[in-house]
Design a protein around this motif. Sequence first.
Motif, short mmCIF file in Angstrom:
data_model
loop_
_atom_site.label_atom_id
_atom_site.label_comp_id
_atom_site.label_asym_id
_atom_site.label_seq_id
_atom_site.Cartn_x
_atom_site.Cartn_y
_atom_site.Cartn_z
N ASP A 120 49.78 -14.34 -16.96
CA ASP A 120 48.57 -13.97 -16.24
C ASP A 120 47.44 -14.88 -16.74
O ASP A 120 46.95 -14.73 -17.86
N GLU B 53 44.50 -14.92 -16.08
CA GLU B 53 43.27 -14.18 -16.36
C GLU B 53 43.13 -13.86 -17.85
O GLU B 53 42.04 -13.75 -18.38
N SER C 236 35.20 -14.90 -21.34
CA SER C 236 34.23 -14.02 -20.67
C SER C 236 32.76 -14.35 -20.95
O SER C 236 31.88 -13.78 -20.31
N CYS D 212 47.30 -13.15 -8.49
CA CYS D 212 46.05 -12.43 -8.25
C CYS D 212 45.28 -12.24 -9.54
O CYS D 212 45.87 -11.98 -10.58
N SER D 213 43.96 -12.35 -9.44
CA SER D 213 43.12 -12.09 -10.62
C SER D 213 41.73 -11.70 -10.17
O SER D 213 41.31 -12.01 -9.06
N LYS D 214 41.04 -11.04 -11.06
CA LYS D 214 39.66 -10.63 -10.78
C LYS D 214 38.68 -11.74 -11.15
O LYS D 214 37.56 -11.77 -10.67
N GLN D 215 39.09 -12.63 -12.04
CA GLN D 215 38.25 -13.73 -12.49
C GLN D 215 38.55 -14.99 -11.67
O GLN D 215 39.67 -15.15 -11.18
#
Length: 168
Positions: A17, A19, A24, A128-131
């Motif tokens: 992953d 991500e 951050s 898929c990733s949020k970032q």
Amino acid sequence: MKDILNRVANSPIVTIDLEEFYRSEERVVFDLKEFLYEELVLREKDFRAALKELDWNKFKNKLVAVHCSADAIIPNWAFMLVGTYLTNLHIEYIIGDLQTLEYYLFEKSLSLIDPLVYVGKPVVIKGCSKQPIPLFAYGRILSIVQPYAKSVMYGEPCSTVPLFKASK
């Protein structure tokens, strides 16, 4: 009644992953445009004086891209001089734009991977990733893993697109 088996969870597939490699900290641009005379010329004396007066603490705990958004010819030493101030405060930076910063951050993180972990294993590079993961990172992880993996797929373990299968 038989128990339901989660074949994906019990498979030897290793999921990567990207991500998890995303840093951050806030990303900011140090724009040399603000230090140019009429947004065209860098005056060394004025530039040095302005850098001395700048509150560098505003860059603490941030990732900095040292860049110039003006269409001006800036000497290399000017970018490097900014870097000396950031380095003195242990602020991580690159000379380039935000996209270059992302490439740098992923290259730095991905270079710590031990590719031997993937020897002979099927690998899924999660899609898929949020970032925001730059396309660069997908190519870089593939180049690290492919020489060792049994196979490489893209997507989710339950629905993947095959990319590579080692010859037997």
